[in-house]
Scaffold this active site. Structure first.
Site, mmCIF file in Angstrom:
data_model
loop_
_atom_site.group_PDB
_atom_site.id
_atom_site.type_symbol
_atom_site.label_atom_id
_atom_site.label_comp_id
_atom_site.label_asym_id
_atom_site.label_seq_id
_atom_site.Cartn_x
_atom_site.Cartn_y
_atom_site.Cartn_z
ATOM 1 N N SER A 1 0.895 -1.067 -0.061
ATOM 2 C CA SER A 1 -0.053 -0.044 -0.051
ATOM 3 C C SER A 1 0.774 1.458 0.063
ATOM 4 O O SER A 1 1.802 1.316 -0.848
ATOM 5 C CB SER A 1 -1.005 -0.024 0.891
ATOM 6 O OG SER A 1 -2.159 0.752 0.841
ATOM 7 N N HIS B 1 -7.736 -5.228 0.484
ATOM 8 C CA HIS B 1 -6.549 -4.349 0.742
ATOM 9 C C HIS B 1 -5.839 -4.836 1.936
ATOM 10 O O HIS B 1 -6.305 -4.863 2.764
ATOM 11 C CB HIS B 1 -6.845 -2.844 0.570
ATOM 12 C CG HIS B 1 -5.707 -1.996 0.707
ATOM 13 N ND1 HIS B 1 -4.836 -2.116 -0.302
ATOM 14 C CD2 HIS B 1 -5.310 -1.388 1.473
ATOM 15 C CE1 HIS B 1 -4.068 -1.112 -0.270
ATOM 16 N NE2 HIS B 1 -4.225 -0.708 0.832
ATOM 17 N N GLU C 1 -9.618 -5.269 -3.861
ATOM 18 C CA GLU C 1 -8.853 -4.248 -3.013
ATOM 19 C C GLU C 1 -9.869 -3.480 -1.903
ATOM 20 O O GLU C 1 -9.583 -3.568 -1.090
ATOM 21 C CB GLU C 1 -8.185 -3.294 -4.012
ATOM 22 C CG GLU C 1 -7.056 -3.560 -4.565
ATOM 23 C CD GLU C 1 -5.806 -3.894 -3.934
ATOM 24 O OE1 GLU C 1 -5.677 -3.479 -2.479
ATOM 25 O OE2 GLU C 1 -4.723 -4.559 -4.223
#
Length: 382
Positions: free
Chosen positions: A69, A288, A192
């Protein structure tokens, strides 16, 4: 990381306003070196690793960098930062928002708003403020909604294309061949942003189909918007517009930038091993950050609050071992266990589902090919 015969070094760096406040347009020449301090911290940490890692039994000429990320965005930026060149041999990017780089004008307006909100007229006055005041203020002047932060007209705290510390975006650096000498392991997660509504604006009215189309068109262009919305709707005919928006945002921020970074890197002569995380974990799915605990091997640890969900999925233990083997193998030798990607080929390695696959998937690939590709988060949606 459990096992793998690697030395893992983690380091802190400044984030938020402390790491990415751009005062160069307000404070004059004396503040010219203050931009992208978070990235400068990372370069300093890599210099420390180069000087000291031999004392921990490792080779200073065989360093790999990796992150997920925002950490993957940092890795992408390190690939583009001239002062970081030669400090690492390989790079691993997990769900990298490498297209989320802010233009200087956006960053300087954000800085002006921070000074105004805390009641400071000059940057020097920030030095006398309690750090808690700056941290409290930094969240007030950026929107909570992910789209409002990263789509055209959006702003947040993050890397700034300042021309000095960061002279090019990660994708621009890849296109120019600056990254070609560094093998990549790069990929994203299939869903995600779909596991939670935390990425949506709290209390926001769900978008209409027309509003969603307009938002997508403002980000990627009219032709791409039509194709994307049709493809998302065909894949999930019963989905709400809010869910389709999260699908678009996840692809726009993470999956597609990973693909574009890899493709640009390969076209310029580099090698990239690509992957897609697609494990349908209970309640969370392949959303995510869900791969991180598996890579580190602490998915079932008692101190992991999500451990009960990982334990419910029968394949977690084997998948964790497989991912740890791949990541540590790439760090040691540059080989995660599958061949480097060849553009146009269905050879993207899949974790947690059948594969390999193409990425982005065929249903949306043509539309994403038409999508506009600005160098930074554009100043406005117009």
């Amino acid at each position: 990381m459990r096992g793998g015969d690697v030395v893992v070094v983690g380091f802190n760096y400044r984030v938020g306003a402390l790491g990415f406040l751009d005062l160069t347009g307000i404070g004059g020449e004396s503040w010219s070196g203050s931009v992208n301090l978070g990235l400068q911290d990372q370069v300093a940490a890599l210099h420390w690793v180069r000087r000291n890692i031999a004392r921990f039994g490792d080779d200073p000429d065989d360093v790999s960098v990796f992150g997920g990320s925002a950490g993957a965005s940092s890795v992408g930026c390190l690939l583009a930062i001239p002062s970081a060149r030669g400090l690492f041999r390989r790079a691993m990017l997990m769900s990298p928002p490498v297209a989320r780089i802010y233009a200087p004008a956006t960053a300087r307006r954000l800085a002006a708003d921070l000074l105004d909100t805390v009641g400071a007229r000059r940057p020097e006055q920030l030095l006398d403020l309690p750090v808690e005041d700056i941290r409290a203020t930094q969240t007030k002047i950026v929107p909570a909604d992910m789209g409002a932060r990263a789509l055209p007209g959006g702003r947040s705290w993050g890397p700034v294309l300042d021309g000095a510390v960061l002279p090019r975006t990660p994708v621009q650096a890849a296109e120019a061949g600056d990254t070609a000498g560094v093998p990549l392991l790069i990929g994203a997660n299939r869903d995600e942003m779909l596991a939670t509504e935390a990425f949506e604006q709290p209390g926001a009215t769900p978008p209409t189909t027309v509003a969603l189309h307009d938002e997508i068109a403002g980000a990627v262009g009219e032709a791409a918007a039509r194709g994307l919305l049709n493809a998302y709707r065909a894949a999930e005919p019963d989905a709400t517009t809010a869910r389709l928006r999260l699908r678009f945002l996840g692809d726009h921020l993470y999956r597609v930038p990973a693909a574009r970074m890899a493709e640009a890197h390969i076209r310029a002569g580099g090698t990239a091993h690509r992957y897609l995380f697609a494990a349908d974990l209970p309640d969370l799915g392949p959303s995510h950050g869900m791969e991180t605990a598996l890579v580190f091997g602490n998915h079932d640890s008692d101190d992991n609050p999500l451990a009960p969900l990982y334990r419910q999925w029968p394949g977690s233990a084997a998948l964790g071992r497989r991912m740890m083997t791949a990541w540590s193998g790439f760090a040691r030798t540059g080989d995660p266990g599958w061949a480097p990607h060849t553009p146009g080929t269905a050879d993207v390695q899949v974790f947690g589902a059948p594969g390999p696959v193409t990425e982005p998937p065929a249903a949306t690939a043509d539309a994403w090919h038409l999508a506009a590709r600005p160098a930074t988060v554009p100043e406005s949606a117009g």
